[in-house]
Design a protein around this motif. Structure first.
Motif, PDB file in Angstrom:
ATOM      1  N   ILE A   6       0.830  -1.205   0.000  1.00 33.30           N
ATOM      2  CA  ILE A   6       0.000   0.000   0.000  1.00 33.30           C
ATOM      3  C   ILE A   6       0.866   1.257   0.000  1.00 33.30           C
ATOM      4  CG2 ILE A   6      -2.026  -1.026   1.109  1.00 33.30           C
ATOM      5  CD1 ILE A   6      -1.059   0.371   3.740  1.00 33.30           C
ATOM      6  N   ARG A   7       0.232   2.325  -0.447  1.00 32.94           N
ATOM      7  CA  ARG A   7       0.835   3.657  -0.444  1.00 32.94           C
ATOM      8  C   ARG A   7      -0.134   4.580   0.292  1.00 32.94           C
ATOM      9  NH1 ARG A   7       1.203   3.827  -5.711  1.00 32.94           N
ATOM     10  NH2 ARG A   7       3.362   3.127  -5.649  1.00 32.94           N
ATOM     11  N   LEU A   8       0.395   5.457   1.147  1.00 31.72           N
ATOM     12  CA  LEU A   8      -0.429   6.450   1.831  1.00 31.72           C
ATOM     13  C   LEU A   8      -0.177   7.803   1.177  1.00 31.72           C
ATOM     14  CD1 LEU A   8      -0.037   5.465   5.593  1.00 31.72           C
ATOM     15  CD2 LEU A   8      -1.668   4.625   3.888  1.00 31.72           C
ATOM     16  N   LEU A   9      -1.218   8.339   0.549  1.00 30.97           N
ATOM     17  CA  LEU A   9      -1.114   9.608  -0.168  1.00 30.97           C
ATOM     18  C   LEU A   9      -1.631  10.737   0.710  1.00 30.97           C
ATOM     19  CD1 LEU A   9      -2.727   8.336  -3.485  1.00 30.97           C
ATOM     20  CD2 LEU A   9      -0.281   8.575  -3.011  1.00 30.97           C
ATOM     21  N   GLY A  61      -0.369  21.901  10.812  1.00 31.98           N
ATOM     22  CA  GLY A  61       0.044  20.945  11.834  1.00 31.98           C
ATOM     23  C   GLY A  61      -1.073  20.495  12.751  1.00 31.98           C
ATOM     24  N   THR A  62      -2.327  20.653  12.312  1.00 33.05           N
ATOM     25  CA  THR A  62      -3.470  20.276  13.156  1.00 33.05           C
ATOM     26  C   THR A  62      -4.139  18.968  12.727  1.00 33.05           C
ATOM     27  OG1 THR A  62      -4.966  21.636  11.835  1.00 33.05           O
ATOM     28  CG2 THR A  62      -3.955  22.666  13.788  1.00 33.05           C
ATOM     29  N   GLY A  63      -3.757  18.467  11.550  1.00 36.02           N
ATOM     30  CA  GLY A  63      -4.335  17.219  11.066  1.00 36.02           C
ATOM     31  C   GLY A  63      -3.488  16.659   9.936  1.00 36.02           C
ATOM     32  N   PHE A  64      -3.419  15.347   9.872  1.00 36.32           N
ATOM     33  CA  PHE A  64      -2.610  14.682   8.860  1.00 36.32           C
ATOM     34  C   PHE A  64      -3.420  13.518   8.287  1.00 36.32           C
ATOM     35  CE2 PHE A  64       0.117  16.748  11.879  1.00 36.32           C
ATOM     36  CZ  PHE A  64       1.050  17.401  11.088  1.00 36.32           C
ATOM     37  N   ARG A  65      -4.129  13.769   7.164  1.00 34.57           N
ATOM     38  CA  ARG A  65      -4.984  12.756   6.539  1.00 34.57           C
ATOM     39  C   ARG A  65      -4.249  12.158   5.346  1.00 34.57           C
ATOM     40  NH1 ARG A  65      -9.104  10.995   8.388  1.00 34.57           N
ATOM     41  NH2 ARG A  65     -10.079  13.000   8.685  1.00 34.57           N
ATOM     42  N   PHE A  66      -4.353  10.838   5.240  1.00 28.70           N
ATOM     43  CA  PHE A  66      -3.767  10.106   4.124  1.00 28.70           C
ATOM     44  C   PHE A  66      -4.838   9.217   3.509  1.00 28.70           C
ATOM     45  CE2 PHE A  66      -0.457  10.912   7.229  1.00 28.70           C
ATOM     46  CZ  PHE A  66       0.571  11.441   6.450  1.00 28.70           C
ATOM     47  N   TYR A  67      -4.703   8.995   2.211  1.00 25.25           N
ATOM     48  CA  TYR A  67      -5.616   8.112   1.495  1.00 25.25           C
ATOM     49  C   TYR A  67      -4.839   6.877   1.067  1.00 25.25           C
ATOM     50  CZ  TYR A  67      -9.068  11.585   2.078  1.00 25.25           C
ATOM     51  OH  TYR A  67      -9.951  12.436   2.682  1.00 25.25           O
ATOM     52  N   PRO A  74      -2.800   2.922  -9.419  1.00 28.28           N
ATOM     53  CA  PRO A  74      -2.559   4.354  -9.184  1.00 28.28           C
ATOM     54  C   PRO A  74      -3.794   5.250  -9.211  1.00 28.28           C
ATOM     55  CG  PRO A  74      -1.760   3.721 -11.346  1.00 28.28           C
ATOM     56  CD  PRO A  74      -2.155   2.451 -10.638  1.00 28.28           C
ATOM     57  N   GLN A  75      -4.906   4.797  -9.713  1.00 24.56           N
ATOM     58  CA  GLN A  75      -6.112   5.631  -9.735  1.00 24.56           C
ATOM     59  C   GLN A  75      -7.149   5.197  -8.708  1.00 24.56           C
ATOM     60  OE1 GLN A  75      -6.273   8.470 -11.546  1.00 24.56           O
ATOM     61  NE2 GLN A  75      -4.149   7.927 -11.960  1.00 24.56           N
ATOM     62  N   THR A  76      -6.760   4.305  -7.796  1.00 24.63           N
ATOM     63  CA  THR A  76      -7.726   3.730  -6.858  1.00 24.63           C
ATOM     64  C   THR A  76      -7.415   4.130  -5.426  1.00 24.63           C
ATOM     65  OG1 THR A  76      -7.986   1.824  -8.316  1.00 24.63           O
ATOM     66  CG2 THR A  76      -8.746   1.564  -6.047  1.00 24.63           C
ATOM     67  N   VAL A  77      -8.432   4.602  -4.724  1.00 23.67           N
ATOM     68  CA  VAL A  77      -8.371   4.838  -3.282  1.00 23.67           C
ATOM     69  C   VAL A  77      -9.277   3.809  -2.638  1.00 23.67           C
ATOM     70  CG1 VAL A  77      -9.062   6.435  -1.444  1.00 23.67           C
ATOM     71  CG2 VAL A  77      -7.757   7.283  -3.401  1.00 23.67           C
ATOM     72  N   GLY A  79      -9.363   3.547   1.016  1.00 18.51           N
ATOM     73  CA  GLY A  79      -9.617   3.909   2.404  1.00 18.51           C
ATOM     74  C   GLY A  79      -8.883   5.170   2.776  1.00 18.51           C
ATOM     75  N   SER A  80      -9.010   5.533   4.035  1.00 18.88           N
ATOM     76  CA  SER A  80      -8.305   6.707   4.546  1.00 18.88           C
ATOM     77  C   SER A  80      -7.882   6.461   5.984  1.00 18.88           C
ATOM     78  CB  SER A  80      -9.182   7.954   4.452  1.00 18.88           C
ATOM     79  OG  SER A  80     -10.279   7.857   5.339  1.00 18.88           O
ATOM     80  N   ILE A  81      -6.888   7.242   6.392  1.00 18.84           N
ATOM     81  CA  ILE A  81      -6.395   7.181   7.762  1.00 18.84           C
ATOM     82  C   ILE A  81      -5.868   8.561   8.110  1.00 18.84           C
ATOM     83  CG2 ILE A  81      -4.142   6.317   6.981  1.00 18.84           C
ATOM     84  CD1 ILE A  81      -4.045   4.738   9.694  1.00 18.84           C
ATOM     85  N   GLY A  82      -6.099   8.989   9.332  1.00 22.79           N
ATOM     86  CA  GLY A  82      -5.639  10.318   9.675  1.00 22.79           C
ATOM     87  C   GLY A  82      -5.424  10.533  11.148  1.00 22.79           C
ATOM     88  N   LEU A  83      -4.534  11.465  11.411  1.00 19.70           N
ATOM     89  CA  LEU A  83      -4.327  11.992  12.757  1.00 19.70           C
ATOM     90  C   LEU A  83      -5.119  13.289  12.821  1.00 19.70           C
ATOM     91  CD1 LEU A  83      -0.481  11.434  12.863  1.00 19.70           C
ATOM     92  CD2 LEU A  83      -2.190  10.133  14.160  1.00 19.70           C
ATOM     93  N   ASN A  84      -6.127  13.322  13.666  1.00 13.55           N
ATOM     94  CA  ASN A  84      -7.052  14.448  13.741  1.00 13.55           C
ATOM     95  C   ASN A  84      -6.894  15.186  15.062  1.00 13.55           C
ATOM     96  OD1 ASN A  84      -8.455  13.459  11.304  1.00 13.55           O
ATOM     97  ND2 ASN A  84      -9.033  11.791  12.664  1.00 13.55           N
ATOM     98  N   ASN A  85      -7.306  16.440  15.064  1.00 15.57           N
ATOM     99  CA  ASN A  85      -7.300  17.259  16.281  1.00 15.57           C
ATOM    100  C   ASN A  85      -5.952  17.190  16.984  1.00 15.57           C
ATOM    101  OD1 ASN A  85     -10.064  17.911  15.880  1.00 15.57           O
ATOM    102  ND2 ASN A  85     -10.599  15.943  16.772  1.00 15.57           N
ATOM    103  N   VAL A  86      -4.880  17.401  16.237  1.00 12.83           N
ATOM    104  CA  VAL A  86      -3.537  17.359  16.807  1.00 12.83           C
ATOM    105  C   VAL A  86      -3.372  18.539  17.758  1.00 12.83           C
ATOM    106  CG1 VAL A  86      -1.067  17.405  16.312  1.00 12.83           C
ATOM    107  CG2 VAL A  86      -2.637  16.225  14.747  1.00 12.83           C
TER     108      VAL A  86
END
Length: 180
Positions: A6-9, A61-67, A74-77, A79-86
């Motif tokens: 996987i790749r986190l974009l 620096g308040t949130g870090f979202r990755f897909y 390369p054209q498919t997402v 899911g997502s993952i993120g660090l929220n409310n930093v």
């Protein structure tokens, strides 16, 4: 960030098409774990605005979202993952949130994504604490956190409104002991 699977974009408006397609094809499954959404949420225009906000949060620096993208697609997402409310300062903490389309579950994708994001949070950002809250019925999500060394810190009744219902959550935490 990536491995051989996987790749986190990082969030950005250029992902509006793949993110919209992912949400449209996955919503029947995901809605059991998400807040209620308006129809506009599932449009490319709405997602582009959200992706721009997520990119600004990264810059601030308040949130870090990755897909999450499978390597080789390369054209498919998927899911997502993120660090929220930093929160910085003496707290140096964030909330972890993630979701993955149903057909990709059970293959270790999210376990890998959580590992990558936790390493980024601790090693690159210098965060001290990552918190994740999971509904007790979401056994797969709890297992992902356990595999990534999160520990149960307690139970929060009626914690979040999910799909129109106030749901209980288990409070899971991982601490960066390297900072001690």
């Amino acid at each position: 960030m990536e491995n051989e699977i996987i790749r986190l974009l990082p969030a950005g408006p250029e992902l509006a098409g793949p993110v919209t397609a992912y949400l449209q094809r996955s919503w029947d499954f995901l809605k059991a774990f998400e807040p209620l959404r308006e129809e506009a949420y599932f449009t490319r225009e709405y997602q582009q605005v959200l992706l721009e906000e997520e990119a600004r949060a990264r810059e601030a620096g308040t949130g870090f979202r990755f897909y999450i993208q499978p390597v080789g697609e390369p054209q498919t997402v998927i899911g997502s993952i993120g660090l929220n409310n930093v929160v910085w300062g003496a707290f140096r903490s964030a909330f972890l949130g993630y979701k993955l389309e149903e057909p990709r579950q059970g293959r270790g994708y999210m376990t890998m994504a959580v590992d990558m994001v936790v390493r980024h949070a601790f090693e690159d950002l210098g965060l001290h604490r990552i918190e994740a809250n999971v509904m007790p019925r979401n056994k797969a999500s709890l297992r992902v956190l356990e595999k990534n060394a999160f520990v149960n810190e307690g139970f929060s009744p009626y914690y979040l409104n999910i799909n129109g219902v106030w749901e209980d959550h288990i409070h899971m935490v991982r601490i960066n002991y390297a900072l001690h």
